[in-house]
Design an enzyme around this catalytic site. Structure first.
Site, PDB file in Angstrom:
ATOM      1  N   LYS A  57     -15.412   4.324   5.421  1.00  0.00           N
ATOM      2  CA  LYS A  57     -14.247   3.987   6.236  1.00  0.00           C
ATOM      3  C   LYS A  57     -14.247   4.808   7.517  1.00  0.00           C
ATOM      4  CE  LYS A  57     -10.391   2.532   4.963  1.00  0.00           C
ATOM      5  NZ  LYS A  57      -8.996   2.359   4.538  1.00  0.00           N
ATOM      6  N   GLU A  93      -8.957   9.104   5.618  1.00  0.00           N
ATOM      7  CA  GLU A  93      -9.217   7.695   5.300  1.00  0.00           C
ATOM      8  C   GLU A  93     -10.240   7.525   4.190  1.00  0.00           C
ATOM      9  OE1 GLU A  93      -7.929   4.736   6.430  1.00  0.00           O
ATOM     10  OE2 GLU A  93      -6.373   5.977   7.329  1.00  0.00           O
ATOM     11  N   GLU A 150     -13.518   5.840  -0.307  1.00  0.00           N
ATOM     12  CA  GLU A 150     -14.429   4.915   0.376  1.00  0.00           C
ATOM     13  C   GLU A 150     -15.157   5.658   1.492  1.00  0.00           C
ATOM     14  OE1 GLU A 150     -12.553   0.819   0.907  1.00  0.00           O
ATOM     15  OE2 GLU A 150     -10.807   2.030   0.358  1.00  0.00           O
ATOM     16  N   GLU A 209       0.850  -1.192   0.000  1.00  0.00           N
ATOM     17  CA  GLU A 209       0.000   0.000   0.000  1.00  0.00           C
ATOM     18  C   GLU A 209       0.882   1.237   0.000  1.00  0.00           C
ATOM     19  OE1 GLU A 209      -2.938   0.463   3.089  1.00  0.00           O
ATOM     20  OE2 GLU A 209      -3.351  -1.705   3.162  1.00  0.00           O
TER      21      GLU A 209
END
Length: 394
Positions: free
Chosen positions: A325, A331, A322, A268
């Site tokens: 999250k 995030e 997203e 990541e």
């Protein structure tokens, strides 16, 4: 009549013994994490079209969702599935449960869905859950045993991504070591991965380092922009970006633990395009610069100052923003794409205006690099010519 020796050796070149080939879940240098903690992102079938359009072949998901596995069927995209932390303890406690999981989520989908790897757990070590940390090694072994019994160890690679929290020190790179509290769980895993040829997987986030100490970290250094960089006083190596320095810190820690030859792979890395008020650096401009320069750096197919001959590979985080999250605002803003499938910012992806646009010659070459299609076509035609020629002659 016996087959002439020339034909035999030609066929051997075309169809080499598979057992001597090292398993690799990542055949390019640039991949992407397809996270789905959201209620507004495109369906998996549409995601496949997007990935094909932007020429990304290597994809990693954090579970083994059957809807995704079905959508990827026949796509040719290479998929690493995740055995989430929720399963680690039970997989550790039962070889039969590991076999059941592998059969249900991997074997039954092969070969139409091209699953190339299993990531067992995510950032388990150093996370504070001692029972989970103790269970990780056993879960890894049981998954591998299941793959072995199913004769899939030549097809599927095992990995386990770690956070930078496993390190006691990471600056300068030559000073990096694993935390003592982590090492007792890490060393058996490293020993096992060394035996089966798996890489050390690390999640690298210069954004998180920068936002935690913006007064002392040069933003240009974090974003791959021109800067004076740093010189490691022990190795005298020069680093002009934090990404490379972090990778070499991991290599140093591995060497100190006795596994200096193990390859480091980034599972990541990314930069948030937005965040909370106190999240310094979380802007669309910084995210675009980081991801553009990261992509350019990976496509050069080069190593780091400490390991210049080891080509760096990385999965970008993430494909989409997203919205569900938890945690700080950043995030929910790592996506290269917005929920509607449009780009968050331009980092040079082509093919988005028409999802059916064919690849250019240069893209085709990059897509098949490392495969057997192009080079072996020549061998195939040569073999046919030799066979026909010798048949007529004899």
């Amino acid at each position: 009549m016996r087959t002439p020796a020339a034909v035999f050796w030609c066929l051997l070149l075309l169809f080499p013994v598979q057992r001597i080939v090292r398993v690799d879940a990542f055949t390019g240098t640039y991949g992407i994490n397809y996270g789905r903690i959201a209620d507004n992102i495109p369906a998996p079938e549409n995601v496949v079209s997007i990935l094909k359009a932007i020429k990304i072949k290597n994809v990693k998901i954090f579970d083994s969702d059957h809807g995704v596995l079905k959508a990827f069927k026949g796509s040719g995209l290479e998929l690493v599935v995740g055995l989430s932390n929720d399963y680690v303890k039970e997989i550790n406690s039962s070889e039969d449960r590991a076999m059941e999981w592998v059969k249900d989520n991997v074997q039954s989908w092969l070969p139409d869905t091209k699953i190339t790897g299993i990531a067992v757990g995510n950032e388990v070590l150093g996370g504070g859950d001692l029972e989970l940390e103790e269970a990780l090694y056993g879960a890894i072994k049981n998954v591998y045993k299941a793959l072995s019994r199913l004769q899939l160890t030549d097809v599927i690679q095992i990995s386990s991504p770690h956070s930078q929290g496993v390190f006691a020190y990471s600056y300068p790179p030559s000073n990096c070591t694993f935390k003592e509290s982590v090492l007792q769980y890490m060393k058996p895993i490293l020993g096992f991965f060394a035996m089966i040829g798996s890489p050390f997987s690390i999640n690298v986030y210069p954004f998180i380092a920068y936002k935690s100490d913006p007064e002392h970290i040069n933003l240009s250094y974090a974003l791959f922009l021109p800067n004076a960089g740093i010189v490691d006083p022990k190795t005298n190596l020069h680093y002009d970006n934090m990404f490379d320095a972090t990778i070499d810190a991991a290599y140093t820690a591995l060497e100190a633990a006795g596994y200096g030859k193990m390859e480091v792979e980034v599972t990541e890395t990314g930069w948030a395009s937005s965040g909370d008020e106190d999240e310094t650096g979380a802007t669309a401009q910084n995210a675009r610069i980081y991801n553009f320069n990261l992509r350019k750096r990976l496509f050069k197919r080069k190593g780091t100052p400490l390991r210049p001959k080891v080509v760096m590979k990385a999965y970008v985080f993430a494909l989409f923003n997203e919205d569900l999250k938890p945690g700080p605002g950043s995030e929910r803003h790592y996506g290269l794409f917005k929920a509607d499938g449009s780009i968050s910012y331009d980092i040079g992806f082509s093919g988005l205006s028409n999802l059916h646009t064919s690849s250019s010659p240069s893209t085709q070459k990059e897509f098949y690099a490392g495969g057997w299609l192009a080079p072996n076509s020549l061998v195939l035609f040569t073999c046919i010519w030799i066979a026909v020629h010798l048949y007529v002659r004899y």
